[in-house]
Design a protein around this motif. Structure first.
Motif, mmCIF file in Angstrom:
data_model
loop_
_atom_site.group_PDB
_atom_site.id
_atom_site.type_symbol
_atom_site.label_atom_id
_atom_site.label_comp_id
_atom_site.label_asym_id
_atom_site.label_seq_id
_atom_site.Cartn_x
_atom_site.Cartn_y
_atom_site.Cartn_z
ATOM 1 N N ASN A 4 112.062 4.590 74.412
ATOM 2 C CA ASN A 4 111.550 5.396 75.519
ATOM 3 C C ASN A 4 112.130 4.933 76.844
ATOM 4 O O ASN A 4 111.477 4.237 77.610
ATOM 5 C CB ASN A 4 110.013 5.331 75.546
ATOM 6 C CG ASN A 4 109.404 5.910 74.292
ATOM 7 O OD1 ASN A 4 109.821 6.965 73.833
ATOM 8 N ND2 ASN A 4 108.428 5.223 73.728
ATOM 9 N N ASN A 187 120.390 7.692 71.804
ATOM 10 C CA ASN A 187 119.045 7.577 72.371
ATOM 11 C C ASN A 187 119.085 7.755 73.887
ATOM 12 O O ASN A 187 118.248 8.461 74.455
ATOM 13 C CB ASN A 187 118.421 6.216 72.042
ATOM 14 C CG ASN A 187 117.753 6.188 70.688
ATOM 15 O OD1 ASN A 187 117.291 7.205 70.198
ATOM 16 N ND2 ASN A 187 117.723 5.024 70.081
ATOM 17 N N ALA A 190 119.931 11.422 74.755
ATOM 18 C CA ALA A 190 118.783 12.306 74.527
ATOM 19 C C ALA A 190 117.728 12.123 75.614
ATOM 20 O O ALA A 190 117.172 13.107 76.127
ATOM 21 C CB ALA A 190 118.186 12.041 73.146
ATOM 22 N N ALA A 191 117.452 10.875 75.981
ATOM 23 C CA ALA A 191 116.470 10.609 77.035
ATOM 24 C C ALA A 191 116.925 11.211 78.355
ATOM 25 O O ALA A 191 116.131 11.823 79.079
ATOM 26 C CB ALA A 191 116.243 9.108 77.179
ATOM 27 N N ALA A 193 118.971 13.754 78.772
ATOM 28 C CA ALA A 193 118.888 15.216 78.678
ATOM 29 C C ALA A 193 117.450 15.684 78.879
ATOM 30 O O ALA A 193 117.199 16.649 79.617
ATOM 31 C CB ALA A 193 119.428 15.683 77.330
ATOM 32 N N ASN A 194 116.509 15.005 78.248
ATOM 33 C CA ASN A 194 115.094 15.374 78.365
ATOM 34 C C ASN A 194 114.554 15.200 79.770
ATOM 35 O O ASN A 194 113.607 15.884 80.167
ATOM 36 C CB ASN A 194 114.250 14.563 77.381
ATOM 37 C CG ASN A 194 114.487 14.962 75.935
ATOM 38 O OD1 ASN A 194 114.925 16.075 75.666
ATOM 39 N ND2 ASN A 194 114.209 14.063 75.018
ATOM 40 N N GLN A 195 115.139 14.269 80.517
ATOM 41 C CA GLN A 195 114.660 13.973 81.858
ATOM 42 C C GLN A 195 115.545 14.572 82.961
ATOM 43 O O GLN A 195 115.393 14.242 84.139
ATOM 44 C CB GLN A 195 114.526 12.448 82.039
ATOM 45 C CG GLN A 195 113.481 11.847 81.097
ATOM 46 C CD GLN A 195 113.504 10.330 81.078
ATOM 47 O OE1 GLN A 195 113.519 9.689 82.134
ATOM 48 N NE2 GLN A 195 113.490 9.731 79.893
#
Length: 201
Positions: A4, A187, A190-191, A193-195
């Motif tokens: 995370n 990881n 992806a983090a 991109a999500n943020q």
């Protein structure tokens, strides 16, 4: 395992990014390890020994500037010795390996010297002064950015040098505001991109 990350950096996926001639990159130790150490594949994932060296070769081909931090020698030597020791024996302790097996020690020294020679042939050094000022800045950074000790000081070095681009697989770097992280770490990508921190150029 999903990590995370709280992404503060701007992140670029090197699977699709194309280096530019005016880019100046600090290359993190892990990338130098995969590019220059002959046994790197024994302790790496296949993308690490393929994607990062390929991206560095593209950067060199367009005459982008690569930099290393002198602290990377300590980290690179440690990582090479650790891998060589594990190849030699899964159970031997570091001091036993280092002092009681001279031929193995000679091999480690040769690997480190060869790897470092390659690093210095492809990149130039950024200076760091490890003094009270840089140590105190690192301790302040430690409170808000989950980094290890090497990375705290390397970030001080690039801050002093005015470098913002870092090529690394270390997801910890994406937690650092004010830098641009060029990575193949899924990881971290992806983090980002999500943020809303994954960019293209």
């Amino acid at each position: 395992m999903v990590i995370n990350y709280t992404v503060q950096a701007e992140v670029f996926d090197i699977h699709s990014d194309i280096p530019k001639q005016d880019d100046i990159f600090l290359v993190d130790t892990n990338v130098w390890y995969w590019l220059t150490y002959t046994q790197a594949s024994t302790s790496a994932l296949s993308y690490q020994t393929n994607v990062y060296p390929s991206y560095l070769m593209k950067a060199i081909s367009v005459q982008a500037s690569l930099r290393y931090c002198g602290l990377s020698l300590a980290e690179l030597a440690h990582n090479i010795e650790t891998t060589e020791r594990k190849i030699f024996s899964a159970t031997i302790k570091a001091k036993d390996y280092r002092h009681n097996h001279p031929s193995q020690r000679a091999n480690v020294v040769a690997e480190v010297q060869t790897a470092w020679s390659l690093v210095t042939s492809m990149a130039s050094c950024i200076d760091i002064t490890v003094d009270d000022v840089s140590i105190n800045k690192s301790l302040v950074r430690l409170q808000t950015q989950p980094l290890d000790g090497y990375d705290l000081l390397i970030l001080e070095a690039i801050d002093q040098a005015g470098i913002v681009n870092v090529i690394t697989d270390d997801g910890d770097y994406v937690t650092v505001p004010g830098i641009q992280v060029f990575t193949a770490n899924r990881n971290a990508i992806a983090a980002a991109a999500n943020q809303g921190k994954l960019l293209t150029r």
